[in-house]
Write a protein that holds these residues in place. Structure first.
Motif, short mmCIF file in Angstrom:
data_model
loop_
_atom_site.label_atom_id
_atom_site.label_comp_id
_atom_site.label_asym_id
_atom_site.label_seq_id
_atom_site.Cartn_x
_atom_site.Cartn_y
_atom_site.Cartn_z
N ARG A 165 71.54 57.37 116.91
CA ARG A 165 72.99 57.62 116.96
C ARG A 165 73.78 56.33 117.03
N ARG A 166 73.36 55.40 117.88
CA ARG A 166 74.11 54.16 118.04
C ARG A 166 74.02 53.26 116.82
N SER A 167 72.96 53.39 116.04
CA SER A 167 72.84 52.58 114.82
C SER A 167 73.47 53.27 113.62
N GLY A 168 74.02 54.49 113.81
CA GLY A 168 74.76 55.16 112.75
C GLY A 168 73.99 56.20 111.98
N ASP A 169 72.73 56.45 112.31
CA ASP A 169 71.93 57.46 111.60
C ASP A 169 72.08 58.80 112.32
N LEU A 170 73.18 59.50 112.04
CA LEU A 170 73.49 60.72 112.78
C LEU A 170 72.51 61.85 112.48
N ASP A 171 72.03 61.93 111.24
CA ASP A 171 71.08 63.00 110.91
C ASP A 171 69.77 62.82 111.68
N ALA A 172 69.29 61.59 111.76
CA ALA A 172 68.05 61.34 112.52
C ALA A 172 68.28 61.60 114.00
N ALA A 173 69.45 61.19 114.51
CA ALA A 173 69.74 61.43 115.93
C ALA A 173 69.73 62.92 116.22
N GLU A 174 70.39 63.70 115.38
CA GLU A 174 70.43 65.15 115.60
C GLU A 174 69.03 65.75 115.52
N ALA A 175 68.22 65.28 114.59
CA ALA A 175 66.86 65.80 114.46
C ALA A 175 66.05 65.54 115.73
N HIS A 176 66.15 64.34 116.27
CA HIS A 176 65.45 64.02 117.53
C HIS A 176 65.94 64.91 118.67
N LEU A 177 67.25 65.09 118.74
CA LEU A 177 67.82 65.88 119.84
C LEU A 177 67.41 67.34 119.75
N LEU A 178 67.43 67.90 118.55
CA LEU A 178 67.04 69.30 118.39
C LEU A 178 65.55 69.49 118.66
N ARG A 179 64.76 68.48 118.30
CA ARG A 179 63.32 68.55 118.60
C ARG A 179 63.10 68.58 120.12
N LEU A 180 63.85 67.78 120.84
CA LEU A 180 63.75 67.80 122.30
C LEU A 180 64.22 69.13 122.86
N ARG A 181 65.35 69.62 122.37
CA ARG A 181 65.89 70.89 122.87
C ARG A 181 64.93 72.04 122.62
N ASP A 182 64.37 72.11 121.42
CA ASP A 182 63.54 73.26 121.06
C ASP A 182 62.10 73.13 121.56
N GLY A 183 61.63 71.89 121.70
CA GLY A 183 60.23 71.70 122.06
C GLY A 183 59.95 71.56 123.54
N PHE A 184 60.98 71.21 124.34
CA PHE A 184 60.73 70.91 125.75
C PHE A 184 61.68 71.64 126.70
N ALA A 185 62.29 72.72 126.23
CA ALA A 185 63.28 73.43 127.06
C ALA A 185 62.69 73.89 128.38
#
Length: 337
Positions: A165-185
């Motif tokens: 996210r901080r380096s500007g790759d919003l798609d990759a940031a969202e993918a990492h975040l959704l992986r955390l949300r869905d995989g470790f809830a």
């Protein structure tokens, strides 16, 4: 504010009753008192008690070092490195993480190696060294997965999301975040859930999506209330200010300035104002609101938020909900931090 390092998982589970017991034990001078001090410093970190974190963490580290008990000393690395980050003392934080990494490798504690690599990755993020940060977090995640260390996977995964996210790759940031949300809830901590909401909100804001950004930050605000951690509350208020500022109209800009003032006051009250390397989001959100209002009116609204306390923050949060046509919280939920 990132989720506390994986080494603090014991403290997160223990909660306030254990803290009271450890407070008594810590005064006895026994080996258990040294452990109690370390655990108490971890709880101070998750509770936003910066003074207690430094006092107990340093005392515990010194006592363990005096005994030559390296495992105990290693448990103090995470909270003391986090304290150095909060204060903007990044060289000290790196020194602590490197020493912790050396101890972890000498003791053959691979989970701790993962934690320390994530800590170093976090410092690389603050230095804007995106490639080094990604490499360190990937190494940390690989080791955590090999060891079955779930909290280590979460912490390193969040580091990858932050870096993207901080380096500007919003798609990759969202993918990492959704992986955390869905995989470790099932195993995520409240602090981790809060940071997840904040980061999803910032991703949406950077895409220009005011409504989704505000919705994420309001969910984070609900969690921050439960945590009762001032820096978490401040992060949610800063994120909500960014969502409001996207609308580029005067009432929303006034709300954004008030929210930024309330967030700054919350951080200042616990002795943890944002250091320069952590001001990226606030420095991005501030100019649009100031441009709409003009400098004098922005300062007036900011100061109102700074002085307004809980009631002022409540009003600003309610106004943002109304301006963005977002539903009010259920009657059993307080409307502001």
């Amino acid at each position: 504010m990132s989720d506390p390092a994986p080494a603090s998982a014991t403290g997160r589970r223990a909660g306030k009753p254990a803290l009271r017991a450890w407070s008594t034990t810590a005064s006895t001078g026994s080996r258990s008192s040294r452990t109690a001090l370390g655990l108490r410093s971890t709880l101070a970190l998750t509770g936003g008690d910066v003074g207690g974190l430094g006092r107990d963490g340093r005392r515990s580290a010194a006592l363990f070092r005096e005994l030559g008990y390296r495992w105990g000393e290693l448990q103090t690395v995470s909270p003391l490195a986090a304290l150095a980050e909060i204060k903007g003392a990044y060289e000290e934080a790196e020194q602590r993480q490197l020493e912790g990494l050396r101890m972890a490798r000498e003791l053959g504690l691979e989970a701790e190696v993962s934690a320390r690599l994530s800590g170093l990755g976090r410092l690389a993020l603050l230095a804007r060294d995106w490639d080094r940060a990604r490499d360190l977090h990937e190494r940390a995640r690989r080791i955590a997965a090999e060891q079955g260390y779930t909290y280590g996977e979460i912490h390193s995964g969040m580091g990858l999301a932050l870096g993207a996210r901080r380096s500007g790759d919003l798609d990759a940031a969202e993918a990492h975040l959704l992986r955390l949300r869905d995989g470790f809830a099932a195993v995520s901590s409240r602090a981790g859930d809060h940071l997840l909401c904040a980061e999803l909100g910032f991703v949406a804001e950077l895409r220009g999506e005011a409504g989704p950004a505000a919705a994420h930050h309001l969910r984070g605000l609900d969690i921050a209330r439960v945590l009762a951690e001032p820096r978490a509350l401040a992060l949610s208020l800063e994120g909500l200010a960014g969502a409001a500022a996207l609308t580029a109209d005067r009432p929303a800009a006034v709300c954004a300035a008030r929210l930024l003032g309330a967030a700054a006051a919350a951080r200042r009250r616990v002795g943890a104002p944002l250091p320069p390397a952590e001001r990226g989001d606030v420095d991005r959100v501030t100019p649009p609101a100031r441009a709409v209002l003009g400098a004098p009116a922005f300062t007036e609204a900011f100061d109102l938020g700074d002085r307004g306390g809980r009631e002022g923050a409540e009003d600003a949060v309610r106004e943002v909900r109304a301006l963005l046509s977002l539903p009010a919280p259920p009657p059993t939920t307080r409307a502001a931090p």
